[in-house]
Design a protein around this motif. Structure first.
Motif, PDB file in Angstrom:
ATOM      1  N   GLN A 128      12.963  -2.432   1.107  1.00  0.00           N
ATOM      2  CA  GLN A 128      11.872  -3.399   1.279  1.00  0.00           C
ATOM      3  C   GLN A 128      10.779  -2.851   2.188  1.00  0.00           C
ATOM      4  N   TRP A 129      11.165  -2.257   3.311  1.00  0.00           N
ATOM      5  CA  TRP A 129      10.160  -1.658   4.201  1.00  0.00           C
ATOM      6  C   TRP A 129       9.410  -0.538   3.506  1.00  0.00           C
ATOM      7  N   ALA A 130      10.157   0.309   2.781  1.00  0.00           N
ATOM      8  CA  ALA A 130       9.530   1.457   2.123  1.00  0.00           C
ATOM      9  C   ALA A 130       8.511   1.017   1.089  1.00  0.00           C
ATOM     10  N   LEU A 131       8.877   0.062   0.224  1.00  0.00           N
ATOM     11  CA  LEU A 131       7.939  -0.355  -0.822  1.00  0.00           C
ATOM     12  C   LEU A 131       6.777  -1.150  -0.232  1.00  0.00           C
ATOM     13  N   ALA A 132       7.032  -1.899   0.839  1.00  0.00           N
ATOM     14  CA  ALA A 132       5.941  -2.666   1.458  1.00  0.00           C
ATOM     15  C   ALA A 132       4.889  -1.744   2.043  1.00  0.00           C
ATOM     16  N   GLY A 133       5.302  -0.545   2.462  1.00  0.00           N
ATOM     17  CA  GLY A 133       4.359   0.423   2.996  1.00  0.00           C
ATOM     18  C   GLY A 133       3.417   0.994   1.954  1.00  0.00           C
ATOM     19  N   THR A 134       3.705   0.774   0.665  1.00  0.00           N
ATOM     20  CA  THR A 134       2.797   1.192  -0.410  1.00  0.00           C
ATOM     21  C   THR A 134       1.801   0.088  -0.769  1.00  0.00           C
ATOM     22  N   ARG A 135       1.986  -1.073  -0.168  1.00  0.00           N
ATOM     23  CA  ARG A 135       1.085  -2.218  -0.333  1.00  0.00           C
ATOM     24  C   ARG A 135       0.834  -2.630  -1.789  1.00  0.00           C
ATOM     25  N   PRO A 136       1.879  -2.933  -2.545  1.00  0.00           N
ATOM     26  CA  PRO A 136       1.640  -3.467  -3.893  1.00  0.00           C
ATOM     27  C   PRO A 136       0.904  -4.797  -3.812  1.00  0.00           C
ATOM     28  N   PRO A 137      -0.161  -4.978  -4.579  1.00  0.00           N
ATOM     29  CA  PRO A 137      -0.991  -6.186  -4.450  1.00  0.00           C
ATOM     30  C   PRO A 137      -0.244  -7.492  -4.651  1.00  0.00           C
ATOM     31  N   ALA A 138       0.814  -7.498  -5.460  1.00  0.00           N
ATOM     32  CA  ALA A 138       1.519  -8.747  -5.745  1.00  0.00           C
ATOM     33  C   ALA A 138       2.556  -9.100  -4.690  1.00  0.00           C
ATOM     34  N   LEU A 139       2.830  -8.208  -3.759  1.00  0.00           N
ATOM     35  CA  LEU A 139       3.854  -8.488  -2.754  1.00  0.00           C
ATOM     36  C   LEU A 139       3.348  -9.526  -1.768  1.00  0.00           C
ATOM     37  N   ARG A 140       4.154 -10.572  -1.549  1.00  0.00           N
ATOM     38  CA  ARG A 140       3.758 -11.645  -0.656  1.00  0.00           C
ATOM     39  C   ARG A 140       4.574 -11.676   0.641  1.00  0.00           C
ATOM     40  N   ALA A 141       5.792 -11.144   0.633  1.00  0.00           N
ATOM     41  CA  ALA A 141       6.633 -11.171   1.830  1.00  0.00           C
ATOM     42  C   ALA A 141       7.848 -10.288   1.607  1.00  0.00           C
ATOM     43  N   LEU A 142       8.452  -9.845   2.708  1.00  0.00           N
ATOM     44  CA  LEU A 142       9.734  -9.145   2.640  1.00  0.00           C
ATOM     45  C   LEU A 142      10.676  -9.768   3.655  1.00  0.00           C
ATOM     46  N   ALA A 143      11.976  -9.685   3.364  1.00  0.00           N
ATOM     47  CA  ALA A 143      12.992 -10.281   4.228  1.00  0.00           C
ATOM     48  C   ALA A 143      14.155  -9.308   4.385  1.00  0.00           C
ATOM     49  N   PRO A 144      13.940  -8.189   5.092  1.00  0.00           N
ATOM     50  CA  PRO A 144      14.987  -7.173   5.228  1.00  0.00           C
ATOM     51  C   PRO A 144      16.097  -7.618   6.170  1.00  0.00           C
ATOM     52  N   VAL A 145      17.327  -7.442   5.727  1.00  0.00           N
ATOM     53  CA  VAL A 145      18.515  -7.814   6.493  1.00  0.00           C
ATOM     54  C   VAL A 145      19.271  -6.542   6.859  1.00  0.00           C
ATOM     55  N   ALA A 146      19.606  -6.387   8.136  1.00  0.00           N
ATOM     56  CA  ALA A 146      20.424  -5.255   8.600  1.00  0.00           C
ATOM     57  C   ALA A 146      19.903  -3.935   8.043  1.00  0.00           C
ATOM     58  N   SER A 147      18.629  -3.692   8.229  1.00  0.00           N
ATOM     59  CA  SER A 147      17.961  -2.583   7.549  1.00  0.00           C
ATOM     60  C   SER A 147      18.317  -1.224   8.124  1.00  0.00           C
ATOM     61  N   VAL A 148      18.731  -0.328   7.267  1.00  0.00           N
ATOM     62  CA  VAL A 148      18.860   1.079   7.644  1.00  0.00           C
ATOM     63  C   VAL A 148      17.468   1.648   7.911  1.00  0.00           C
ATOM     64  N   CYS A 149      17.357   2.458   8.969  1.00  0.00           N
ATOM     65  CA  CYS A 149      16.129   3.207   9.234  1.00  0.00           C
ATOM     66  C   CYS A 149      16.501   4.688   9.203  1.00  0.00           C
ATOM     67  N   PRO A 150      16.170   5.402   8.127  1.00  0.00           N
ATOM     68  CA  PRO A 150      16.651   6.776   7.946  1.00  0.00           C
ATOM     69  C   PRO A 150      16.332   7.671   9.137  1.00  0.00           C
ATOM     70  N   GLY A 151      17.370   8.367   9.612  1.00  0.00           N
ATOM     71  CA  GLY A 151      17.218   9.296  10.714  1.00  0.00           C
ATOM     72  C   GLY A 151      17.289   8.651  12.073  1.00  0.00           C
ATOM     73  N   VAL A 152      17.261   7.321  12.122  1.00  0.00           N
ATOM     74  CA  VAL A 152      17.332   6.604  13.392  1.00  0.00           C
ATOM     75  C   VAL A 152      18.732   6.057  13.626  1.00  0.00           C
ATOM     76  N   ASP A 153      19.295   5.361  12.607  1.00  0.00           N
ATOM     77  CA  ASP A 153      20.644   4.814  12.759  1.00  0.00           C
ATOM     78  C   ASP A 153      21.595   5.270  11.655  1.00  0.00           C
ATOM     79  N   PHE A 154      21.101   5.991  10.687  1.00  0.00           N
ATOM     80  CA  PHE A 154      21.923   6.560   9.622  1.00  0.00           C
ATOM     81  C   PHE A 154      21.104   7.630   8.907  1.00  0.00           C
TER      82      PHE A 154
END
Length: 484
Positions: free
Chosen positions: A109-135
């Motif tokens: 969800q974070w990754a795709l939101a960073g591309t800013r698709p025009p139709a995206l209205r919200a994201l709700a990431p749960v227990a999100s992996v952050c590559p290289g930071v916690d896994f």
């Protein structure tokens, strides 16, 4: 509600396939992109369809029924962007897409939101992996669990049997002994796992890992959910901290067009989806149990102008104070620090005595040696540890753990921990470490216990670390006091 199968094209011709749970009328779309099987979200799909949402769960590229090759973290931003835009154009869609999902799907969800698709209205990431930071690495230590996880998602099926066999993985980690950690994949499953080899080339956070972060600041509302015992709390809060830093005047107010909400429960990683009140030897009061899918749906309704903001989200941050229930704050709270000075001591490390990964968060006190204990106080915030270290060893690892020692009990309760590898720090200066968030009350006679030890077998064993590490004067732990 009806159930349909869906095929979503991406820009390079790869087709992502999954399941569409459809209400009778056109409506907004909830999208989850997962490597764990689109069918795992059937119950969620039925629920969201009952709330008027079209729920689409897609297999990640190269997983399940989707085309292509699964390369963890590499293709999710572009694939997610294309899926959002394609779904918005369907006749049964209102053109509004929100995202859903936990752990790896939280990262997506974070990754795709960073591309800013025009139709995206919200994201709700749960227990999100952050590559290289916690896994797959934390504090410069690659987790042995990385091989286990890659076995889970190898090929197109979900290898749940091997993945869930903890006894097998413990046996493998013991038998691997002092052989090169790079060969753990061959020892475990008889073949090289390309992603594992690639990850080992980047043990510390660098440009490789940074390439998986959102490409641009996320401008849509965000609902972040994590837990005090969530293995990915560090990842979830890192994503959120970066998000807020990208917006002048952060933290963002709870306005439906720009909202940034955080829910911090007392949960472990699975509990961020189920709101479980017991796990790993711990048990919490019934009021920590909330209906998480309903919270998502109510929040999506608010963001899309279909309903009021959920009462549960009374402020930007909603967190559970263990022993005191749910509390609200405009930002993640950080109580006034209470400094506990640590005595100078010598730590003796032996890679042959590395312990198995723990079964839970309770530990018998009989074999537990603490560097320091002190009377406990109610705590809310992220404890900080400052260590003055010296050693003749070429390298060593330490696991820094903060425990609560309940008065009159034979067990210690783990509150928070973090590992680090010495080679990634300049030991001519104190090593400063921030632990994960904890909030809890204490009882009279309780004590804090700080333990420094070699990391358990969850992480790579450091075979260069056989000898002494000296903890010098000026070392301390700062534990934020709970207020109110």
């Amino acid at each position: 509600m009806s159930l349909r199968f869906v095929a979503v094209p991406t820009r390079d011709g790869t087709v992502l396939r999954g399941i569409h749970h459809a209400p009778a009328d056109p409506g907004p779309v909830v999208l989850v992109l997962t490597p764990y099987g689109a069918d795992r979200y059937h119950a969620d799909g039925r629920f969201f369809a009952s709330r008027g949402y079209h729920f689409v769960s897609l297999d990640s590229r190269g997983r399940g029924d989707s085309d292509g090759e699964f390369r963890p973290f590499h293709d999710d931003a572009a694939d997610g962007h294309d899926a959002v835009e394609w779904l918005a154009e369907r006749a049964w869609s209102t053109g509004d897409v929100v995202t859903y999902g936990a752990s790896y799907s939280g990262f997506v969800q974070w990754a795709l939101a960073g591309t800013r698709p025009p139709a995206l209205r919200a994201l709700a990431p749960v227990a999100s992996v952050c590559p290289g930071v916690d896994f797959p690495a934390v504090g410069g230590l690659t987790a042995a669990y990385a091989v286990r996880w890659l076995t889970f998602v190898r090929g197109r099926r979900l290898n749940s049997g091997p993945f869930g066999d903890r006894a097998y993985w413990r046996e493998i980690h013991r038998e691997h002994g002092d052989r090169p950690f790079r060969d753990l994949d061959v020892a475990s499953v008889g073949e090289r796992l390309p992603a594992f080899q690639e990850w080992l080339d980047h043990p510390a956070y660098d440009a490789y890992w940074a390439s998986f972060a959102p490409a641009a600041p996320v401008t849509v509302p965000v609902l972040t959910i994590t837990g005090q015992y969530d293995d990915d709390q560090l990842g979830a809060l890192t994503h959120l901290d970066r998000h807020d830093a990208g917006h002048p005047g952060a933290p963002l107010p709870p306005d439906r067009h720009t909202a940034s909400h955080l829910v911090m429960g007392p949960w472990d990683h699975p509990g961020t989806r189920s709101a479980a009140r017991s796990f790993g030897g711990l048990e919490f009061t019934q009021d920590c149990v909330i209906d998480l899918p309903a919270l998502h749906a109510d929040w999506y309704d608010w963001v899309l102008g279909r309903g009021p903001c959920p009462d549960f989200l009374a402020d930007r941050v909603t967190y559970f104070h263990i022993g005191g229930g749910w509390r609200h704050s405009p930002s993640l709270p950080e109580g006034p620090p209470a400094r506990l000075d640590l005595p100078a001591t010598t730590l003796r490390l032996d890679p042959d005595l590395v312990e198995d990964e723990p079964d839970g968060f309770r530990e018998e006190l009989t074999d537990t040696a603490f560097v320091h204990t002190a009377p406990a106080h109610a705590v809310t915030g992220r404890p900080r540890v400052v260590l003055t270290l010296s050693s003749d060893l070429p390298d060593f690892d330490l696991l820094v753990q903060l425990y609560l020692l309940p008065s009159g009990e034979d067990d210690a309760t783990l509150l928070t921990e973090t590992p680090f590898r010495a080679r990634h720090h300049d030991l001519t200066h104190p090593v400063e470490l921030t632990l994960t968030f904890v909030s809890r009350a204490v009882s009279p006679g309780d004590r804090f216990g700080l333990r420094l030890r070699a990391p358990h077998r969850w992480y790579e064993t450091n075979h260069a670390a056989r000898g002494e590490v000296r903890l010098g004067a000026g070392s301390y732990v700062s534990i934020p006091r709970a207020e109110g």
